[in-house]
Design a protein around this motif. Structure first.
Motif, short mmCIF file in Angstrom:
data_model
loop_
_atom_site.label_atom_id
_atom_site.label_comp_id
_atom_site.label_asym_id
_atom_site.label_seq_id
_atom_site.Cartn_x
_atom_site.Cartn_y
_atom_site.Cartn_z
N GLU A 1 0.61 -0.71 0.56
CA GLU A 1 0.35 0.09 -0.07
C GLU A 1 1.11 1.00 0.06
OE1 GLU A 1 -2.37 -0.32 3.57
OE2 GLU A 1 -4.64 -0.23 1.42
N THR B 1 -5.15 -1.22 -0.79
CA THR B 1 -5.63 -3.10 -1.24
C THR B 1 -6.77 -3.36 -2.15
OG1 THR B 1 -7.08 -3.18 0.44
CG2 THR B 1 -4.38 -3.72 0.97
N SER C 1 -5.79 -4.38 -5.76
CA SER C 1 -6.00 -5.63 -6.39
C SER C 1 -6.91 -5.68 -7.26
CB SER C 1 -6.18 -6.06 -4.81
OG SER C 1 -4.87 -6.27 -4.21
N SER D 1 -1.31 -7.09 -7.01
CA SER D 1 -1.84 -7.94 -5.31
C SER D 1 -0.97 -6.61 -4.43
CB SER D 1 -1.04 -8.80 -5.35
OG SER D 1 -1.99 -10.15 -6.63
N LEU E 1 -0.40 -5.08 -1.22
CA LEU E 1 0.00 -5.49 0.08
C LEU E 1 -1.05 -4.91 0.86
CD1 LEU E 1 3.10 -8.40 0.05
CD2 LEU E 1 0.06 -8.73 -0.79
N PRO E 2 -1.14 -5.04 2.61
CA PRO E 2 -1.63 -3.73 3.44
C PRO E 2 -0.21 -3.70 3.97
CG PRO E 2 -2.43 -5.76 4.23
CD PRO E 2 -2.22 -5.89 2.40
#
Lengths: 114, 110
Positions: free
Chosen positions: B15, B81, B84, B107, B109-110
């Motif tokens: 992120e 997120t 994604s 994708s 990711l946090p």
């Protein structure tokens, strides 16, 4: 907000059977499309339809396939004799008119041929 | 044979990162290039590009087309997120209608 709808969401059929996939495009849209996406692969164009006739079709769209707009509302894709390789997600899309290129996709029908 | 190539095919970021997705094409009769976002099922429209050098922008997303070098990029800044998805590039070819690329799976990711 208007949307394209498709039925059924999932269709299971046996090889050699005929299937009809149904779509209701957005009201007042003039161009209609069918695409398919085999699992894990790219979206493939099948056919476009305008003014009650096919305007373009791909090599995939052979004699086993046909499209129809029977009542001014529905837009159908018929596969006459399904094969295993017809298993895919089938998307219908519509767009408003000439010069407006945004296509609105339906949620898709997952066709499984066994 | 008309084709649309996208790169990378897969991308994992965190992120807040900025990403650039690429699309190159070879088509007989180019009319326009479109970007779609595909989450669970149906693609949703992001941008349509017809002219070189004119950036299209929508929030954190932007895209530009180069018709001389036959490519387009899609930029996403400050990724979240919710970004994604698979990002699809498609070219409207007068002859074959819409030719889609394989997509870039992003994708975040946090």
């Amino acid at each position: 907000e208007p949307e394209v709808t498709q039925t059924p969401s999932h269709q299971v059929t046996q090889m050699g059977q005929e299937v009809i996939l149904r779509c209701v495009p957005i009201s007042n849209h003039l161009y209609f499309y069918w695409y398919r996406q085999i699992l894990g692969q790219k979206v493939e164009f099948l056919v476009s339809f305008y003014n009650n006739e096919i305007s373009e079709k791909s090599e995939i769209f052979d004699d086993q396939f046909s499209v129809e707009r029977p009542d001014g509302s529905n837009f159908t894709l018929k596969i006459r004799s399904t094969k295993l390789e017809d298993s895919a997600m089938y998307f219908c899309a519509s767009r408003a008119g000439t010069g407006i290129y945004e296509q609105y996709f339906g949620p898709g029908t997952r066709l499984t041929v066994t | 044979e008309d084709k649309v190539v996208q790169s990378p095919l897969s991308l994992v970021v965190h992120e807040g990162d900025t990403v650039t997705l690429n699309c190159s094409y070879e088509v007989t009769n180019f009319r326009s290039l479109l970007w779609y976002k595909q989450e669970k099922k149906a693609p949703t429209f992001l941008f349509m590009l017809t002219s070189s050098g004119i950036e299209k922008k929508s929030g954190r997303l932007s895209s530009i087309l180069d018709k001389k070098e036959l490519f387009s990029i899609l930029n996403i800044t400050a990724t979240q997120t919710g970004d994604s998805a698979i990002y699809l590039c498609a070219v409207d070819d007068y002859g074959q209608n819409f030719v889609f690329g394989p997509g870039t799976r992003l994708s975040v990711l946090p």
